[in-house]
Write a protein that holds these residues in place. Sequence first.
Motif, short mmCIF file in Angstrom:
data_model
loop_
_atom_site.label_atom_id
_atom_site.label_comp_id
_atom_site.label_asym_id
_atom_site.label_seq_id
_atom_site.Cartn_x
_atom_site.Cartn_y
_atom_site.Cartn_z
N ASP A 13 15.63 63.73 15.32
CA ASP A 13 14.63 63.68 16.45
C ASP A 13 15.07 65.11 17.30
OD1 ASP A 13 13.04 62.77 18.81
OD2 ASP A 13 14.99 61.74 19.96
N CYS A 14 16.47 65.55 17.58
CA CYS A 14 16.65 66.59 18.17
C CYS A 14 16.29 67.83 17.25
CB CYS A 14 18.32 66.61 18.38
SG CYS A 14 18.80 65.33 19.40
N ARG A 17 17.38 63.71 26.58
CA ARG A 17 16.92 62.89 25.88
C ARG A 17 16.50 61.74 26.24
NH1 ARG A 17 19.47 60.80 20.34
NH2 ARG A 17 17.54 60.18 19.23
N ARG A 35 32.02 55.62 17.11
CA ARG A 35 30.68 55.07 17.51
C ARG A 35 30.85 53.45 17.90
NH1 ARG A 35 26.32 54.90 13.00
NH2 ARG A 35 25.01 53.87 14.52
N PHE A 63 23.75 64.13 22.19
CA PHE A 63 22.44 64.39 21.85
C PHE A 63 21.50 64.52 23.04
CE2 PHE A 63 23.77 61.49 18.50
CZ PHE A 63 23.77 62.37 17.12
N PRO A 64 20.71 65.77 23.18
CA PRO A 64 20.44 66.76 22.19
C PRO A 64 21.42 68.09 22.12
CG PRO A 64 18.88 67.16 23.95
CD PRO A 64 19.83 65.77 24.38
N ARG A 124 29.28 64.70 13.49
CA ARG A 124 28.79 63.62 12.63
C ARG A 124 30.01 62.73 12.27
NH1 ARG A 124 24.34 61.87 9.59
NH2 ARG A 124 23.40 63.72 10.13
N LEU A 164 22.80 57.41 11.81
CA LEU A 164 22.79 58.43 12.69
C LEU A 164 21.53 59.67 12.45
CD1 LEU A 164 26.68 59.10 12.87
CD2 LEU A 164 25.21 57.99 14.40
N VAL A 219 26.65 55.19 20.31
CA VAL A 219 25.16 54.94 19.62
C VAL A 219 24.97 53.60 19.23
CG1 VAL A 219 24.82 57.60 19.27
CG2 VAL A 219 25.83 55.91 17.51
N HIS A 229 19.09 60.32 14.92
CA HIS A 229 19.23 60.93 16.25
C HIS A 229 19.46 62.62 16.00
CE1 HIS A 229 20.38 57.27 18.07
NE2 HIS A 229 21.20 57.07 17.05
N TYR A 230 19.91 63.19 14.99
CA TYR A 230 19.87 64.25 14.53
C TYR A 230 18.53 64.91 14.26
CZ TYR A 230 24.65 64.06 14.24
OH TYR A 230 26.30 63.81 14.46
#
Length: 184
Positions: free
Chosen positions: A38-39, A121, A21, A61-62, A14, A32, A27, A35-36
């Motif tokens: 979702d995974c 992903r 980034r 990711f992931p 992170r 952020l 991304v 994204h975390y």
Amino acid sequence: MQNGPSSRLLEVHRDLLERWRKVMNLVGPGPLDVHYEDCERALVGFEPRGRWADLGTGAGFPGIPFAARFPDVQVELVDSRQKRCRFLEEVVAEAGATQVTVRRARHEELETGAYDGVMSRALTAPDAMVDAARRLLVPGGTAVLFLQDDAPVPEAPDFEVFHVEHYEVEGKHRKSVALRFTPR
């Protein structure tokens, strides 16, 4: 969040992602957390083992959240773009994540039958992902697809669905589908 090496991996990822980034276009804009989340939500409901590949990992990711959640699994982060791999190598080195390796390659270049699991992903269409999984997995291996909730699961007689996780992230309905490779 967990303590120990797993949480260290996520913290380093992170932190470096926030710093890199924009310079590296890793991304898009926005927080952020999505994204975390979702995974994390997609990876509920099964216990992986062995050697896994995150195909077209991009910013990690992931694969990074997966490696943090399942620290006993060997994870290979695969991407064809050097700048992404350089970023991920920095994350892995700084976090001391010995179970994670970074490989600059296209999935078509990977060894046939070398993985207990594969995931992606956003690499390619679900049908193409199943085709890639068919080539890369050992018999009994697992493919995890990240899909919109209304997307159909590809028909593949040599795969059986053994887990579907429905979830919502930022008002978007999503699902992950775990398929077991059962060659005939």
